[in-house]
Design an enzyme around this catalytic site. Structure first.
Site, mmCIF file in Angstrom:
data_model
loop_
_atom_site.group_PDB
_atom_site.id
_atom_site.type_symbol
_atom_site.label_atom_id
_atom_site.label_comp_id
_atom_site.label_asym_id
_atom_site.label_seq_id
_atom_site.Cartn_x
_atom_site.Cartn_y
_atom_site.Cartn_z
ATOM 1 C CB ALA A 298 32.458 23.996 26.939
ATOM 2 N N GLY B 147 33.605 23.128 32.150
ATOM 3 C CA GLY B 147 34.982 22.905 31.710
ATOM 4 C C GLY B 147 36.000 23.670 32.541
ATOM 5 C CD GLU C 135 34.306 19.004 32.883
ATOM 6 O OE1 GLU C 135 34.217 19.917 32.024
ATOM 7 O OE2 GLU C 135 33.650 17.951 32.814
ATOM 8 C CD GLU D 116 29.363 20.556 32.709
ATOM 9 O OE1 GLU D 116 28.921 20.494 33.886
ATOM 10 O OE2 GLU D 116 30.567 20.635 32.445
HETATM 11 N N1 CAA Z 1 30.282 30.140 27.004
HETATM 12 C C1 CAA Z 1 30.031 31.194 26.219
HETATM 13 N N2 CAA Z 1 29.634 32.385 26.675
HETATM 14 C C2 CAA Z 1 29.443 32.503 28.005
HETATM 15 C C3 CAA Z 1 29.676 31.444 28.886
HETATM 16 C C4 CAA Z 1 30.114 30.213 28.351
HETATM 17 N N3 CAA Z 1 30.387 29.134 29.110
HETATM 18 N N4 CAA Z 1 29.397 31.864 30.140
HETATM 19 C C5 CAA Z 1 29.005 33.136 30.036
HETATM 20 N N5 CAA Z 1 29.024 33.541 28.749
HETATM 21 C C6 CAA Z 1 28.681 34.827 28.182
HETATM 22 C C7 CAA Z 1 27.190 35.126 28.344
HETATM 23 O O1 CAA Z 1 26.458 34.512 27.319
HETATM 24 C C8 CAA Z 1 27.178 36.630 28.258
HETATM 25 O O2 CAA Z 1 27.338 36.987 26.906
HETATM 26 P P1 CAA Z 1 26.448 38.179 26.286
HETATM 27 O O3 CAA Z 1 26.858 39.389 27.055
HETATM 28 O O4 CAA Z 1 26.861 38.184 24.856
HETATM 29 O O5 CAA Z 1 25.040 37.791 26.528
HETATM 30 C C9 CAA Z 1 28.462 37.024 28.962
HETATM 31 O O6 CAA Z 1 29.318 35.861 28.938
HETATM 32 C C10 CAA Z 1 28.239 37.387 30.428
HETATM 33 O O7 CAA Z 1 27.521 36.321 31.033
HETATM 34 P P2 CAA Z 1 26.377 36.587 32.114
HETATM 35 O O8 CAA Z 1 25.599 37.806 31.766
HETATM 36 O O9 CAA Z 1 25.627 35.308 32.273
HETATM 37 O O10 CAA Z 1 27.279 36.894 33.416
HETATM 38 P P3 CAA Z 1 26.848 36.736 34.926
HETATM 39 O O11 CAA Z 1 27.935 37.404 35.706
HETATM 40 O O12 CAA Z 1 25.442 37.171 35.150
HETATM 41 O O13 CAA Z 1 26.859 35.149 35.236
HETATM 42 C C11 CAA Z 1 27.834 32.963 35.109
HETATM 43 C C12 CAA Z 1 28.083 34.468 35.213
HETATM 44 C C13 CAA Z 1 27.152 32.451 36.388
HETATM 45 C C14 CAA Z 1 29.186 32.289 34.955
HETATM 46 C C15 CAA Z 1 26.909 32.659 33.897
HETATM 47 O O14 CAA Z 1 27.420 33.343 32.779
HETATM 48 C C16 CAA Z 1 26.818 31.202 33.538
HETATM 49 O O15 CAA Z 1 26.089 30.475 34.188
HETATM 50 N N6 CAA Z 1 27.537 30.777 32.478
HETATM 51 C C17 CAA Z 1 27.425 29.443 31.938
HETATM 52 C C18 CAA Z 1 28.206 28.462 32.814
HETATM 53 C C19 CAA Z 1 28.049 27.073 32.244
HETATM 54 O O16 CAA Z 1 26.969 26.584 32.019
HETATM 55 N N7 CAA Z 1 29.204 26.375 32.038
HETATM 56 C C20 CAA Z 1 29.226 25.032 31.507
HETATM 57 C C21 CAA Z 1 29.398 25.082 30.027
HETATM 58 S S1 CAA Z 1 29.266 23.484 29.257
HETATM 59 C C22 CAA Z 1 30.722 22.720 29.602
HETATM 60 O O17 CAA Z 1 31.627 23.282 30.197
HETATM 61 C C23 CAA Z 1 30.850 21.324 29.068
HETATM 62 C C24 CAA Z 1 32.055 20.632 29.552
HETATM 63 O O18 CAA Z 1 31.998 19.784 30.397
HETATM 64 C C25 CAA Z 1 33.356 20.928 28.999
#
Ligand code: CAA
Length: 260
Positions: A67, A111, A114, A134
């Site tokens: 998400a 997500g 999912e 999450e």
């Molecule tokens: N939403 C919004 N922005 C996101 C994102 C997300 N899920 N995942 C990554 N980004 C953004 C980062 O904030 C970053 O933006 P900025 O450059 O503006 O700071 C950009 O994408 C690049 O991200 P990283 O620098 O973190 O990239 P990375 O290659 O080092 O790591 C990653 C990649 C492991 C996927 C890491 O980005 C990460 O852990 N992301 C979050 C994953 C997450 O927590 N997902 C669950 C979301 S909640 C959910 O999904 C609820 C549900 O059940 C529906």
């Protein structure tokens, strides 16, 4: 939506659609405009009699990293409830009637995992990673992680993934039954498309009925599911394609299905 950069791209060819999640951020956060565009595309595909199966894929970096955390950040409970965050639109993806194959490269997190599990078949590139992180953000999975993951991989691994937030490799996802095959990364799209074409060679009403029946198995008791299946089987006798399929088998030729 940015017209010059549509968040979802689709190519229709030879009875198969390939739909690519193509957000400006290659991690494909599941922002509203992306999910809206995906739902619109899936509705077009359902309505198009020429298309019988779809491959859903992402970027080389991510199927989807979950998400849109940035969009969620300012919300309070009332806003999340009012906007039906995550709920909005996901039922529409679930309602897609034709076979849907997730072809996952890179991250399928939150997500994203999912969304892959909402598809009918998941195939993974060797570099794919699946997880429900999450808990790390202090939230509960919101699009089926606590419900579909245990059905796919069993309670112990689902609990481990959801309670720690750690992801698993493509090989582990295969061993656990979350994906049906792992292929070399550079072959992923070709293999997923080949799989979609092998489904698309069959009769569309039969494909729809099979998808409905398999999905029913997750919603009903065994005896209800078996009855539903048998009625679908009986209903198949009304199809010209059933006569054609059996005749072609007996005449040792390829069937020519008319989707009737
Ligand atoms: N939403 C919004 N922005 C996101 C994102 C997300 N899920 N995942 C990554 N980004 C953004 C980062 O904030 C970053 O933006 P900025 O450059 O503006 O700071 C950009 O994408 C690049 O991200 P990283 O620098 O973190 O990239 P990375 O290659 O080092 O790591 C990653 C990649 C492991 C996927 C890491 O980005 C990460 O852990 N992301 C979050 C994953 C997450 O927590 N997902 C669950 C979301 S909640 C959910 O999904 C609820 C549900 O059940 C529906």
């Amino acid at each position: 939506m940015n017209d010059r950069h549509p968040p979802v791209r689709a190519v229709y060819e030879d009875r198969v659609a390939v739909v690519t999640l193509a957000s400006e951020n290659p991690l494909n956060p599941l922002a509203d405009d992306l999910v809206d565009a995906l739902v619109a595309e899936l509705r077009r595909i359902d309505a198009d009699p020429a298309i019988r199966a779809t491959v859903l894929t992402g970027s080389s970096k991510a199927f989807a990293a979950g998400a849109d955390v940035k969009a969620m950040a300012p919300l309070d409970y009332a806003a999340a409830f009012r906007q039906d965050v995550i709920g909005r639109n996901w039922d529409a993806i679930r309602a897609h009637r034709k076979p849907l194959i997730a072809a996952v490269r890179g991250y399928a997190l939150g997500g994203g995992c999912e969304l892959a599990m909402l598809c009918d078949v998941v195939i993974a590139a060797e570099d794919a990673r699946f997880g429900q992180p999450e808990v790390v953000l202090g939230i509960v999975p919101g699009a089926g992680g606590t419900q579909r993951l245990p059905r796919a991989v069993g309670k112990s691994l689902a609990m481990q993934m959801c309670l720690t937030g750690t992801s698993i490799s493509a090989a582990d996802a295969l061993a656990a039954g979350l994906v049906s095959q792992v292929v070399p990364t550079d072959r992923l799209l070709a293999e997923a498309t080949r799989l979609a074409r092998s489904m698309a060679a069959h009769s569309l009403p039969v494909l729809l009925a099979i998808k409905e029946a398999v999905n029913r198995s997750f919603e009903s008791s065994l005896s209800e599911g078996l009855l539903f299946e048998r009625r679908q089987f009986h209903a198949g006798f009304a199809l010209k394609d059933q006569k054609e399929g059996i005749a072609a088998f007996r005449e040792r030729r390829d069937p020519a299905f008319a989707d009737e």
